[in-house]
Design a protein around this motif. Sequence first.
Motif, PDB file in Angstrom:
ATOM      1  N   ARG A  20       0.817  -1.220   0.000  1.00  8.99           N
ATOM      2  CA  ARG A  20       0.000   0.000   0.000  1.00  8.99           C
ATOM      3  C   ARG A  20       0.845   1.261   0.000  1.00  8.99           C
ATOM      4  O   ARG A  20       0.462   2.283  -0.568  1.00  8.99           O
ATOM      5  CB  ARG A  20      -0.926   0.014   1.222  1.00  8.99           C
ATOM      6  N   THR A  21       1.973   1.230   0.659  1.00  8.66           N
ATOM      7  CA  THR A  21       2.792   2.438   0.801  1.00  8.66           C
ATOM      8  C   THR A  21       3.837   2.580  -0.295  1.00  8.66           C
ATOM      9  O   THR A  21       4.299   3.690  -0.568  1.00  8.66           O
ATOM     10  CB  THR A  21       3.502   2.457   2.171  1.00  8.66           C
ATOM     11  N   THR A  22       4.192   1.484  -0.940  1.00  6.51           N
ATOM     12  CA  THR A  22       5.202   1.539  -1.995  1.00  6.51           C
ATOM     13  C   THR A  22       4.563   1.721  -3.363  1.00  6.51           C
ATOM     14  O   THR A  22       4.991   2.529  -4.168  1.00  6.51           O
ATOM     15  CB  THR A  22       6.062   0.266  -2.001  1.00  6.51           C
ATOM     16  N   GLY A  23       3.484   0.988  -3.595  1.00  6.95           N
ATOM     17  CA  GLY A  23       2.811   1.077  -4.884  1.00  6.95           C
ATOM     18  C   GLY A  23       3.574   0.363  -5.982  1.00  6.95           C
ATOM     19  O   GLY A  23       4.681  -0.140  -5.788  1.00  6.95           O
ATOM     20  N   LYS A  24       2.954   0.306  -7.152  1.00  4.20           N
ATOM     21  CA  LYS A  24       3.566  -0.390  -8.287  1.00  4.20           C
ATOM     22  C   LYS A  24       3.515   0.513  -9.517  1.00  4.20           C
ATOM     23  O   LYS A  24       3.035   0.145 -10.576  1.00  4.20           O
ATOM     24  CB  LYS A  24       2.833  -1.708  -8.547  1.00  4.20           C
ATOM     25  N   PHE A  25       4.007   1.737  -9.344  1.00  8.11           N
ATOM     26  CA  PHE A  25       3.918   2.726 -10.404  1.00  8.11           C
ATOM     27  C   PHE A  25       5.301   3.081 -10.927  1.00  8.11           C
ATOM     28  O   PHE A  25       6.317   2.852 -10.263  1.00  8.11           O
ATOM     29  CB  PHE A  25       3.231   3.991  -9.889  1.00  8.11           C
ATOM     30  N   ASP A  26       5.311   3.671 -12.124  1.00  7.34           N
ATOM     31  CA  ASP A  26       6.574   4.159 -12.673  1.00  7.34           C
ATOM     32  C   ASP A  26       7.095   5.310 -11.812  1.00  7.34           C
ATOM     33  O   ASP A  26       6.316   6.056 -11.214  1.00  7.34           O
ATOM     34  CB  ASP A  26       6.371   4.664 -14.102  1.00  7.34           C
ATOM     35  N   ASP A  27       8.401   5.453 -11.774  1.00  9.07           N
ATOM     36  CA  ASP A  27       9.026   6.535 -11.016  1.00  9.07           C
ATOM     37  C   ASP A  27       9.026   7.795 -11.867  1.00  9.07           C
ATOM     38  O   ASP A  27       9.890   7.992 -12.727  1.00  9.07           O
ATOM     39  CB  ASP A  27      10.455   6.148 -10.630  1.00  9.07           C
ATOM     40  N   THR A  33      11.093   9.332 -17.853  1.00 10.35           N
ATOM     41  CA  THR A  33       9.838   8.616 -17.637  1.00 10.35           C
ATOM     42  C   THR A  33       8.671   9.586 -17.566  1.00 10.35           C
ATOM     43  O   THR A  33       7.600   9.333 -18.135  1.00 10.35           O
ATOM     44  CB  THR A  33       9.912   7.796 -16.333  1.00 10.35           C
ATOM     45  N   PHE A  34       8.873  10.696 -16.868  1.00  3.53           N
ATOM     46  CA  PHE A  34       7.817  11.701 -16.759  1.00  3.53           C
ATOM     47  C   PHE A  34       7.416  12.209 -18.142  1.00  3.53           C
ATOM     48  O   PHE A  34       6.225  12.348 -18.440  1.00  3.53           O
ATOM     49  CB  PHE A  34       8.291  12.876 -15.901  1.00  3.53           C
ATOM     50  N   LYS A  35       8.400  12.474 -19.000  1.00  6.59           N
ATOM     51  CA  LYS A  35       8.092  12.991 -20.344  1.00  6.59           C
ATOM     52  C   LYS A  35       7.283  11.974 -21.145  1.00  6.59           C
ATOM     53  O   LYS A  35       6.383  12.352 -21.913  1.00  6.59           O
ATOM     54  CB  LYS A  35       9.376  13.343 -21.089  1.00  6.59           C
ATOM     55  N   LEU A  70      -0.222  14.182 -12.717  1.00  2.23           N
ATOM     56  CA  LEU A  70       0.554  13.010 -13.129  1.00  2.23           C
ATOM     57  C   LEU A  70       1.208  12.344 -11.915  1.00  2.23           C
ATOM     58  O   LEU A  70       1.169  11.125 -11.759  1.00  2.23           O
ATOM     59  CB  LEU A  70       1.614  13.401 -14.153  1.00  2.23           C
ATOM     60  N   PHE A  71       1.813  13.141 -11.048  1.00  2.90           N
ATOM     61  CA  PHE A  71       2.408  12.596  -9.826  1.00  2.90           C
ATOM     62  C   PHE A  71       1.331  12.026  -8.907  1.00  2.90           C
ATOM     63  O   PHE A  71       1.482  10.928  -8.360  1.00  2.90           O
ATOM     64  CB  PHE A  71       3.194  13.680  -9.086  1.00  2.90           C
ATOM     65  N   PHE A  73      -1.833  10.875  -9.468  1.00  7.13           N
ATOM     66  CA  PHE A  73      -2.510   9.649  -9.879  1.00  7.13           C
ATOM     67  C   PHE A  73      -1.562   8.454  -9.952  1.00  7.13           C
ATOM     68  O   PHE A  73      -2.004   7.306  -9.940  1.00  7.13           O
ATOM     69  CB  PHE A  73      -3.215   9.851 -11.219  1.00  7.13           C
ATOM     70  N   ASN A  74      -0.268   8.728 -10.024  1.00 11.77           N
ATOM     71  CA  ASN A  74       0.713   7.639  -9.991  1.00 11.77           C
ATOM     72  C   ASN A  74       1.316   7.458  -8.601  1.00 11.77           C
ATOM     73  O   ASN A  74       2.336   6.798  -8.437  1.00 11.77           O
ATOM     74  CB  ASN A  74       1.816   7.889 -11.025  1.00 11.77           C
ATOM     75  N   GLU A  75       0.671   8.084  -7.617  1.00  8.04           N
ATOM     76  CA  GLU A  75       1.045   7.955  -6.208  1.00  8.04           C
ATOM     77  C   GLU A  75       2.520   8.244  -5.963  1.00  8.04           C
ATOM     78  O   GLU A  75       3.200   7.530  -5.212  1.00  8.04           O
ATOM     79  CB  GLU A  75       0.656   6.578  -5.668  1.00  8.04           C
ATOM     80  N   CYS A  76       2.987   9.296  -6.615  1.00  4.77           N
ATOM     81  CA  CYS A  76       4.361   9.755  -6.419  1.00  4.77           C
ATOM     82  C   CYS A  76       4.351  10.841  -5.350  1.00  4.77           C
ATOM     83  O   CYS A  76       3.670  11.862  -5.500  1.00  4.77           O
ATOM     84  CB  CYS A  76       4.933  10.276  -7.732  1.00  4.77           C
ATOM     85  N   LYS A  77       5.095  10.654  -4.302  1.00  2.00           N
ATOM     86  CA  LYS A  77       5.099  11.563  -3.156  1.00  2.00           C
ATOM     87  C   LYS A  77       5.459  12.987  -3.547  1.00  2.00           C
ATOM     88  O   LYS A  77       5.080  13.950  -2.873  1.00  2.00           O
ATOM     89  CB  LYS A  77       6.088  11.038  -2.110  1.00  2.00           C
ATOM     90  N   GLU A  78       6.161  13.137  -4.659  1.00  2.00           N
ATOM     91  CA  GLU A  78       6.572  14.464  -5.118  1.00  2.00           C
ATOM     92  C   GLU A  78       5.373  15.380  -5.369  1.00  2.00           C
ATOM     93  O   GLU A  78       5.497  16.607  -5.331  1.00  2.00           O
ATOM     94  CB  GLU A  78       7.408  14.323  -6.400  1.00  2.00           C
ATOM     95  N   ALA A  79       4.198  14.788  -5.599  1.00  2.00           N
ATOM     96  CA  ALA A  79       2.989  15.587  -5.825  1.00  2.00           C
ATOM     97  C   ALA A  79       2.731  16.554  -4.676  1.00  2.00           C
ATOM     98  O   ALA A  79       2.258  17.677  -4.882  1.00  2.00           O
ATOM     99  CB  ALA A  79       1.779  14.667  -6.018  1.00  2.00           C
ATOM    100  N   GLU A  80       3.057  16.124  -3.470  1.00  2.00           N
ATOM    101  CA  GLU A  80       2.762  16.927  -2.285  1.00  2.00           C
ATOM    102  C   GLU A  80       3.663  18.154  -2.162  1.00  2.00           C
ATOM    103  O   GLU A  80       3.413  19.020  -1.335  1.00  2.00           O
ATOM    104  CB  GLU A  80       2.857  16.046  -1.034  1.00  2.00           C
ATOM    105  N   ASN A  81       4.710  18.222  -2.992  1.00  2.00           N
ATOM    106  CA  ASN A  81       5.649  19.344  -2.931  1.00  2.00           C
ATOM    107  C   ASN A  81       5.430  20.370  -4.040  1.00  2.00           C
ATOM    108  O   ASN A  81       6.101  21.404  -4.065  1.00  2.00           O
ATOM    109  CB  ASN A  81       7.091  18.820  -3.017  1.00  2.00           C
TER     110      ASN A  81
END
Length: 242
Positions: A20-27, A33-35, A70-71, A73-81
Amino acid sequence: MEAQKLQAIYKKINQEYKDRTTGKFDDLTNEVTFKQHADLIVAIGTLLLARERKPFVIDESNKKILRFLLFYFNECKEAENIYPGKGYKLHKSLILCGNVGVGKTLLMQVFADYLQQTGNPSAFHNVSVTQMINYYKQHEHLDLYTYNEAGRKGYDGCQPANLCLNDMGLQTTQHFGQDTKQLVMDFFHARTEVYNQYYMKTHVTTNLTPLEIKNYFNDEYGRLVDRLKFYNIIHMTGESRR
């Protein structure tokens, strides 16, 4: 209970916590990858606008929120910053607010398609307030959009799904004696329970301002206003894209 069984349960819980905390999403903190994901968003947006012969444009008005989504919905913690000081969190649902034509509904249509295409568990169904009201007029309940305890379990025969309610506003029209604003309130009460039981999110697009949203949800008990703490309320700016 045997110590061995307890240890097995403990190990299973730890694994579920990790999943639940790690997820299975692209970094997506990797810019290459973001591009790739960003290019996919542009392609989907341009396809949705094909009938209007318009490209999906990324500019200063939507660049930041697209990166956030993008961050997010892919559960990337960077979204919060991305929006410092706003307190946006991955576990919260979304309310996109802004003037008519800034692209709120289009963004959610694009991301609904993107999440489905990429097999992302954050995928959601789009529904408008008008659709919901028309459904109520025919069936006298909102089970399709909440959770039917009598049998229907959301969309496609499965458990309740993530939803986005589009074009929420100051609906006060009466339909057979039913205040449509009350329908929206009932919808949110029910979807709060769906979130608590199934962790299925309810996103919103609206022309209301953040202050109007709080007034809209205000009742004598303050229950729905209190539940706004479960939402990232993002105000979209810019000129109309219509």
